[in-house]
Design a protein around this motif. Structure first.
Motif: not given
Length: 155
Positions: A86-111
């Motif tokens: 999905v990250l590869e297919e959705r071009r409006e997803i600008l960046e995805c960071l795998r993170t520690t803590g409660d969340d696994c990923y932080t995703v930057r989306v241009a809409a």
């Protein structure tokens, strides 16, 4: 890696991060080297993988993407490949960071709109729970490192 970067390398990196299209003649003038020495330095930084590419910085709003969303994703599965597709297919997803803590990923989306952002978030929510924030402004835009990292002080 940082042991191989000297003050001149850092000057070159700083200048190129400000303007990746800077002509070698101007870059060499700014860093105090000949054009050929500057070219050699830039090629070395590229071959070491320190410089990974050159790209245009796009004003998202002027390009038709007035909304910037940050989506935090708690990924519930152990297989990450479906999300990566999905990250590869959705071009409006600008960046995805795998993170520690409660969340696994932080995703930057241009809409283009709130509806568009909701559609992307709904697609990401297939993989786990999401928390979304809308960015009001870029208080400090990405600028990249411009000097060598400092060593932590010993107690």
């Amino acid at each position: 890696m940082t042991e191989s970067l000297d003050a001149t390398d850092w000057s070159i990196l700083s200048e190129l991060q400000q303007d990746g299209r800077l002509p070698i003649t101007e870059l060499s003038r700014r860093v105090g080297l000949s054009a050929s020495a500057t070219t050699d330095r830039v090629k070395r930084l590229e071959s070491l993988g320190v410089i990974t590419g050159y790209r245009a910085e796009v004003d998202l709003e002027k390009a038709g993407f007035p909304l910037l969303g940050l989506v935090r994703l708690k990924y519930s599965a152990h297989q990450h490949q479906p999300l990566h597709r999905v990250l590869e297919e959705r071009r409006e997803i600008l960046e995805c960071l795998r993170t520690t803590g409660d969340d696994c990923y932080t995703v930057r989306v241009a809409a283009t709109s709130m509806r568009h952002l909701e559609e992307v978030v709904d697609e990401l929510a297939r993989f786990g729970s999401t928390t979304t924030s809308v960015v009001f402004s870029r208080t400090l835009p990405y600028r990249g490192p411009v000097e060598p990292p400092k060593e932590p002080k010993q107690p």
